[in-house]
Motif scaffolding. Structure first.
Motif, PDB file in Angstrom:
ATOM      1  N   LEU A 116      -4.815   5.643   5.556  1.00  0.00           N
ATOM      2  CA  LEU A 116      -5.331   5.410   6.903  1.00  0.00           C
ATOM      3  C   LEU A 116      -4.148   5.479   7.863  1.00  0.00           C
ATOM      4  N   PRO A 117      -3.933   6.638   8.501  1.00  0.00           N
ATOM      5  CA  PRO A 117      -2.738   6.797   9.342  1.00  0.00           C
ATOM      6  C   PRO A 117      -2.683   5.826  10.514  1.00  0.00           C
ATOM      7  N   GLU A 118      -3.826   5.506  11.129  1.00  0.00           N
ATOM      8  CA  GLU A 118      -3.816   4.574  12.260  1.00  0.00           C
ATOM      9  C   GLU A 118      -3.374   3.177  11.847  1.00  0.00           C
ATOM     10  N   LEU A 119      -3.641   2.817  10.609  1.00  0.00           N
ATOM     11  CA  LEU A 119      -3.298   1.481  10.111  1.00  0.00           C
ATOM     12  C   LEU A 119      -2.075   1.510   9.199  1.00  0.00           C
ATOM     13  N   THR A 120      -1.459   2.673   9.057  1.00  0.00           N
ATOM     14  CA  THR A 120      -0.328   2.890   8.137  1.00  0.00           C
ATOM     15  C   THR A 120      -0.548   2.131   6.830  1.00  0.00           C
ATOM     16  N   SER A 121      -1.704   2.413   6.201  1.00  0.00           N
ATOM     17  CA  SER A 121      -2.035   1.728   4.952  1.00  0.00           C
ATOM     18  C   SER A 121      -2.579   2.702   3.918  1.00  0.00           C
ATOM     19  N   LEU A 122      -2.149   2.492   2.686  1.00  0.00           N
ATOM     20  CA  LEU A 122      -2.602   3.267   1.544  1.00  0.00           C
ATOM     21  C   LEU A 122      -3.482   2.363   0.690  1.00  0.00           C
ATOM     22  N   HIS A 123      -4.625   2.880   0.284  1.00  0.00           N
ATOM     23  CA  HIS A 123      -5.550   2.146  -0.574  1.00  0.00           C
ATOM     24  C   HIS A 123      -5.792   2.965  -1.831  1.00  0.00           C
ATOM     25  N   VAL A 124      -5.616   2.340  -2.985  1.00  0.00           N
ATOM     26  CA  VAL A 124      -5.703   3.021  -4.276  1.00  0.00           C
ATOM     27  C   VAL A 124      -6.628   2.231  -5.196  1.00  0.00           C
ATOM     28  N   MET A 125      -7.533   2.925  -5.864  1.00  0.00           N
ATOM     29  CA  MET A 125      -8.297   2.324  -6.957  1.00  0.00           C
ATOM     30  C   MET A 125      -7.689   2.852  -8.248  1.00  0.00           C
ATOM     31  N   ASN A 126      -7.281   1.929  -9.099  1.00  0.00           N
ATOM     32  CA  ASN A 126      -6.744   2.276 -10.400  1.00  0.00           C
ATOM     33  C   ASN A 126      -7.536   1.464 -11.418  1.00  0.00           C
ATOM     34  N   GLY A 127      -8.478   2.111 -12.086  1.00  0.00           N
ATOM     35  CA  GLY A 127      -9.412   1.361 -12.914  1.00  0.00           C
ATOM     36  C   GLY A 127     -10.260   0.499 -11.990  1.00  0.00           C
ATOM     37  N   ALA A 128     -10.330  -0.775 -12.278  1.00  0.00           N
ATOM     38  CA  ALA A 128     -11.110  -1.706 -11.456  1.00  0.00           C
ATOM     39  C   ALA A 128     -10.241  -2.421 -10.416  1.00  0.00           C
ATOM     40  N   THR A 129      -8.991  -2.007 -10.279  1.00  0.00           N
ATOM     41  CA  THR A 129      -8.060  -2.705  -9.392  1.00  0.00           C
ATOM     42  C   THR A 129      -7.819  -1.933  -8.099  1.00  0.00           C
ATOM     43  N   HIS A 130      -7.954  -2.645  -6.987  1.00  0.00           N
ATOM     44  CA  HIS A 130      -7.632  -2.101  -5.668  1.00  0.00           C
ATOM     45  C   HIS A 130      -6.193  -2.505  -5.344  1.00  0.00           C
ATOM     46  N   ARG A 147       3.441   7.406   4.715  1.00  0.00           N
ATOM     47  CA  ARG A 147       2.497   7.795   3.661  1.00  0.00           C
ATOM     48  C   ARG A 147       3.244   8.139   2.377  1.00  0.00           C
ATOM     49  N   GLU A 148       4.315   8.896   2.505  1.00  0.00           N
ATOM     50  CA  GLU A 148       5.118   9.290   1.344  1.00  0.00           C
ATOM     51  C   GLU A 148       5.685   8.055   0.636  1.00  0.00           C
ATOM     52  N   ALA A 149       6.236   7.130   1.408  1.00  0.00           N
ATOM     53  CA  ALA A 149       6.824   5.916   0.825  1.00  0.00           C
ATOM     54  C   ALA A 149       5.746   5.045   0.185  1.00  0.00           C
ATOM     55  N   ALA A 150       4.612   4.866   0.869  1.00  0.00           N
ATOM     56  CA  ALA A 150       3.530   4.043   0.332  1.00  0.00           C
ATOM     57  C   ALA A 150       3.008   4.628  -0.980  1.00  0.00           C
ATOM     58  N   THR A 151       2.875   5.950  -1.041  1.00  0.00           N
ATOM     59  CA  THR A 151       2.390   6.605  -2.256  1.00  0.00           C
ATOM     60  C   THR A 151       3.385   6.422  -3.399  1.00  0.00           C
TER      61      THR A 151
END
Length: 167
Positions: A116-130, A147-151
């Motif tokens: 989410l570029p406006e919120l400078t936030s990365l959200h990842v689902m890995n299995g059942a974990t957010h 984005r690069e650093a968060a990833t």
């Protein structure tokens, strides 16, 4: 007037009239102190290396779900990292993706992810974990760099797995 209110309260208490009680969730399901420490996900050294700025040791915040806050120097930029393996994790992942902010798909980390570029936030689902990684405050890196650093940070948290941070 106070005597009337006190009398009514006493009458209700004596009569055994009680509000309908809902079954309570197990204490541990809403007790943030029983949840894993999010500062186990990344070390100060990892954050500093990936972001390219000195990071203070992560501090666990009493939020829902708990977050780990790293302060980046200079500028006191904030970096938040957290994970939630409960049902609320999936709910937040879906809610943030559909929040109305532009969501950009991110590939190569977790099972599904978006930025989410406006919120400078990365959200990842890995299995059942957010898992989420969020930049905030003054001195936030430019969107592409954030984005690069968060990833990269999310990849470290997932690949290396949780561990005890070195402070």
């Amino acid at each position: 007037m106070r005597a009337i209110v006190a009398g009514l309260l006493l009458a209700l208490a004596v009569s055994g009239c009680r509000a309908r009680e809902e079954p309570a969730a197990p204490a541990s399901s809403w007790d943030i102190t029983a949840m894993p420490d999010p500062c186990r996900l990344l070390t100060r050294a990892e954050v500093s290396r990936v972001v390219g700025r000195d990071a203070e040791a992560g501090v666990r915040l009493a939020s829902w779900p708990p977050l780990c806050e790293f302060v980046l120097r200079p500028d006191s930029t904030l970096l938040y990292v957290g994970d939630d393996a409960g049902a609320t994790g999936r709910q937040e992942f879906d809610q943030m993706r559909n929040s109305g902010s532009e969501a950009e798909a991110v590939y190569g980390v977790g099972d599904e992810a978006y930025w989410l570029p406006e919120l400078t936030s990365l959200h990842v689902m890995n299995g059942a974990t957010h898992l989420k990684v969020v930049f905030a405050g003054p001195g936030v890196p430019a969107a592409a760099r954030a984005r690069e650093a968060a990833t990269a940070l999310a990849g470290l948290a997932i690949l290396d797995g949780p561990r005890t941070p070195i402070r």
